[in-house]
Design a protein around this motif. Sequence first.
Motif, PDB file in Angstrom:
ATOM      1  N   ALA A 142      93.606  -5.098 -10.476  1.00 45.28           N
ATOM      2  CA  ALA A 142      92.690  -3.966 -10.295  1.00 45.28           C
ATOM      3  C   ALA A 142      91.387  -4.421  -9.635  1.00 45.28           C
ATOM      4  O   ALA A 142      90.868  -3.756  -8.732  1.00 45.28           O
ATOM      5  CB  ALA A 142      92.409  -3.303 -11.639  1.00 45.28           C
ATOM      6  N   ILE A 143      90.849  -5.545 -10.095  1.00 47.81           N
ATOM      7  CA  ILE A 143      89.620  -6.076  -9.499  1.00 47.81           C
ATOM      8  C   ILE A 143      89.863  -6.403  -8.026  1.00 47.81           C
ATOM      9  O   ILE A 143      89.054  -6.065  -7.145  1.00 47.81           O
ATOM     10  CB  ILE A 143      89.141  -7.322 -10.258  1.00 47.81           C
ATOM     11  N   SER A 144      90.987  -7.059  -7.734  1.00 52.58           N
ATOM     12  CA  SER A 144      91.307  -7.439  -6.360  1.00 52.58           C
ATOM     13  C   SER A 144      91.381  -6.214  -5.454  1.00 52.58           C
ATOM     14  O   SER A 144      90.845  -6.210  -4.334  1.00 52.58           O
ATOM     15  CB  SER A 144      92.638  -8.204  -6.334  1.00 52.58           C
ATOM     16  N   ARG A 145      92.037  -5.160  -5.923  1.00 52.11           N
ATOM     17  CA  ARG A 145      92.145  -3.934  -5.119  1.00 52.11           C
ATOM     18  C   ARG A 145      90.772  -3.324  -4.865  1.00 52.11           C
ATOM     19  O   ARG A 145      90.480  -2.851  -3.753  1.00 52.11           O
ATOM     20  CB  ARG A 145      93.052  -2.933  -5.818  1.00 52.11           C
ATOM     21  N   ALA A 146      89.909  -3.351  -5.870  1.00 57.03           N
ATOM     22  CA  ALA A 146      88.573  -2.770  -5.707  1.00 57.03           C
ATOM     23  C   ALA A 146      87.697  -3.619  -4.789  1.00 57.03           C
ATOM     24  O   ALA A 146      86.777  -3.100  -4.151  1.00 57.03           O
ATOM     25  CB  ALA A 146      87.906  -2.622  -7.075  1.00 57.03           C
ATOM     26  N   LEU A 147      87.977  -4.909  -4.698  1.00 56.54           N
ATOM     27  CA  LEU A 147      87.224  -5.771  -3.784  1.00 56.54           C
ATOM     28  C   LEU A 147      87.714  -5.634  -2.351  1.00 56.54           C
ATOM     29  O   LEU A 147      86.937  -5.778  -1.396  1.00 56.54           O
ATOM     30  CB  LEU A 147      87.334  -7.235  -4.223  1.00 56.54           C
ATOM     31  N   ARG A 148      89.001  -5.345  -2.172  1.00 59.01           N
ATOM     32  CA  ARG A 148      89.564  -5.278  -0.826  1.00 59.01           C
ATOM     33  C   ARG A 148      89.346  -3.929  -0.153  1.00 59.01           C
ATOM     34  O   ARG A 148      89.236  -3.856   1.070  1.00 59.01           O
ATOM     35  CB  ARG A 148      91.067  -5.566  -0.867  1.00 59.01           C
ATOM     36  N   ASP A 149      89.287  -2.876  -0.942  1.00 58.47           N
ATOM     37  CA  ASP A 149      89.340  -1.527  -0.370  1.00 58.47           C
ATOM     38  C   ASP A 149      87.945  -0.903  -0.299  1.00 58.47           C
ATOM     39  O   ASP A 149      87.495  -0.217  -1.224  1.00 58.47           O
ATOM     40  CB  ASP A 149      90.281  -0.651  -1.204  1.00 58.47           C
ATOM     41  N   ASP A 150      87.246  -1.124   0.801  1.00 62.41           N
ATOM     42  CA  ASP A 150      85.905  -0.572   0.988  1.00 62.41           C
ATOM     43  C   ASP A 150      85.920   0.952   0.981  1.00 62.41           C
ATOM     44  O   ASP A 150      85.038   1.596   0.400  1.00 62.41           O
ATOM     45  CB  ASP A 150      85.300  -1.058   2.308  1.00 62.41           C
ATOM     46  N   ARG A 151      86.903   1.515   1.652  1.00 61.10           N
ATOM     47  CA  ARG A 151      86.953   2.976   1.748  1.00 61.10           C
ATOM     48  C   ARG A 151      87.123   3.600   0.367  1.00 61.10           C
ATOM     49  O   ARG A 151      86.496   4.623   0.048  1.00 61.10           O
ATOM     50  CB  ARG A 151      88.101   3.398   2.662  1.00 61.10           C
ATOM     51  N   MET A 152      87.940   3.002  -0.471  1.00 63.54           N
ATOM     52  CA  MET A 152      88.176   3.553  -1.805  1.00 63.54           C
ATOM     53  C   MET A 152      86.903   3.550  -2.644  1.00 63.54           C
ATOM     54  O   MET A 152      86.554   4.563  -3.266  1.00 63.54           O
ATOM     55  CB  MET A 152      89.275   2.755  -2.529  1.00 63.54           C
ATOM     56  N   VAL A 153      86.186   2.424  -2.679  1.00 67.57           N
ATOM     57  CA  VAL A 153      85.020   2.362  -3.558  1.00 67.57           C
ATOM     58  C   VAL A 153      83.899   3.273  -3.068  1.00 67.57           C
ATOM     59  O   VAL A 153      83.166   3.861  -3.871  1.00 67.57           O
ATOM     60  CB  VAL A 153      84.518   0.914  -3.751  1.00 67.57           C
ATOM     61  N   ASP A 154      83.762   3.432  -1.754  1.00 74.54           N
ATOM     62  CA  ASP A 154      82.729   4.331  -1.233  1.00 74.54           C
ATOM     63  C   ASP A 154      83.081   5.791  -1.514  1.00 74.54           C
ATOM     64  O   ASP A 154      82.212   6.587  -1.907  1.00 74.54           O
ATOM     65  CB  ASP A 154      82.532   4.112   0.270  1.00 74.54           C
ATOM     66  N   ALA A 155      84.340   6.149  -1.323  1.00 70.16           N
ATOM     67  CA  ALA A 155      84.756   7.524  -1.614  1.00 70.16           C
ATOM     68  C   ALA A 155      84.656   7.819  -3.107  1.00 70.16           C
ATOM     69  O   ALA A 155      84.255   8.921  -3.523  1.00 70.16           O
ATOM     70  CB  ALA A 155      86.181   7.754  -1.110  1.00 70.16           C
ATOM     71  N   ALA A 156      85.011   6.834  -3.931  1.00 69.54           N
ATOM     72  CA  ALA A 156      84.922   7.013  -5.384  1.00 69.54           C
ATOM     73  C   ALA A 156      83.487   7.255  -5.822  1.00 69.54           C
ATOM     74  O   ALA A 156      83.229   8.080  -6.711  1.00 69.54           O
ATOM     75  CB  ALA A 156      85.498   5.793  -6.100  1.00 69.54           C
ATOM     76  N   ALA A 157      82.551   6.557  -5.194  1.00 72.56           N
ATOM     77  CA  ALA A 157      81.141   6.728  -5.569  1.00 72.56           C
ATOM     78  C   ALA A 157      80.698   8.167  -5.383  1.00 72.56           C
ATOM     79  O   ALA A 157      79.991   8.733  -6.236  1.00 72.56           O
ATOM     80  CB  ALA A 157      80.270   5.787  -4.742  1.00 72.56           C
ATOM     81  N   THR A 158      81.115   8.789  -4.305  1.00 74.49           N
ATOM     82  CA  THR A 158      80.738  10.182  -4.043  1.00 74.49           C
ATOM     83  C   THR A 158      81.350  11.120  -5.068  1.00 74.49           C
ATOM     84  O   THR A 158      80.664  11.987  -5.642  1.00 74.49           O
ATOM     85  CB  THR A 158      81.194  10.586  -2.625  1.00 74.49           C
TER      86      THR A 158
END
Length: 397
Positions: free
Chosen positions: A351-367
């Motif tokens: 899970a940590i690895s996926r969150a570190l690799r996927d810039d688009r996911m973490v930015d969209a999640a923040a919104t």
Amino acid sequence: MTTRLLVIGLANSPHLHRWVRAVADADISVLVFPALQGQGWDGLDTVSMAELQEDLPPGIHCLDARDVRGDDSAAIDRDWRFQPLTHQFVPVGALAAADRLAEAVTRFRPDLLHSMESQIAGYIVAELWRRQPRSLPWIHSTWGSDLALYGSLPDHEIRLRAMFRGVDFHLADCRNDLGLARKLGYIGPELPVLPSSCGIDVAQLTARPSLPPSQRRQILVKGYQNWAGRNLSALSALMLIAKEVEPYEIVIPNADAALREWAGIMANRTALKVTALPRLPEPENVLTELARSRLLVSLSISDGLPTMMLEAMALGAFPIQSGAGCGCDWFEDGVTGFSVPVNDTAAVADAISRALRDDRMVDAAATRNLATVSERWDAATNAAIARAVYRRGMEGR
């Protein structure tokens, strides 16, 4: 007409502080009765038991934490054949005493009593009403592991059943607790699920400057390895993907002894940058660290609705949360956060690895996460719901 509200709970808790500040208004006189001796609300108007009376002006007041237990309280408990029961890490001799709570009720003459948390506050209120006829409506808030963990322990199950026999209104911070309370004997109305901290001013919280999550180079790990916290597993997961983590700084706020020790070992034996921070003097300090973090990792074997997770969601840190609590009631698993098995280190690492690799996911999640907490963790909205519960209590008198 001024309503007198007696709140019993952990008087030094930021959750209690946020709740009380949210519900307080010009027509309510709030007296906080500390559930632990010696732990008051710093900076608040403090009232001694000898000075306590029913005409306290509107506003928030705190009973002197030295007055919640007397030299004779243990003997009085024995006379009533009452054996205090609480968390294993709380000294029984530090608990507020039912006889002192009875005196506060007599002196203040509250219209409503609201206990916050069960093992330290709720059990004492239940004992008060065992000793004397109940004279006012009782609202009780369950927090964290009150029911999910302690309800599975035989001695605590007995106490919880006795407590819920007297509770008029149950406020849960986690949807799971609604059903658990029913199984433990609660027969009152079902109320909306509300965070234990009631709510915050989200606009004020998010006013601090911050980068988009994809540009942040910090990972936050919750600092608890204790009766419920399992964040040594979070550090183990980070070690499994050490190469991916090397560009980031790992920060552990309010780190307890076990996490401080392992943070030192990791920093000395690997190329990882690990900083264990001692207990921070102000909650604001943790918020500053969250606003710098790409993600938050928080693991426990039991939980309710973690306030740090809500703060992370508001501040753009992607939540990686063990499935023991009700995080998935607030984020979409695999999209705006990850719910992970607490004892599966490889799954946490993935899970940590996926969150570190996927810039688009973490930015969209923040919104999306900010929109969620703005809607469901807003102080004004949730305070209005809480006051409506208080009015229902008053109508039933």
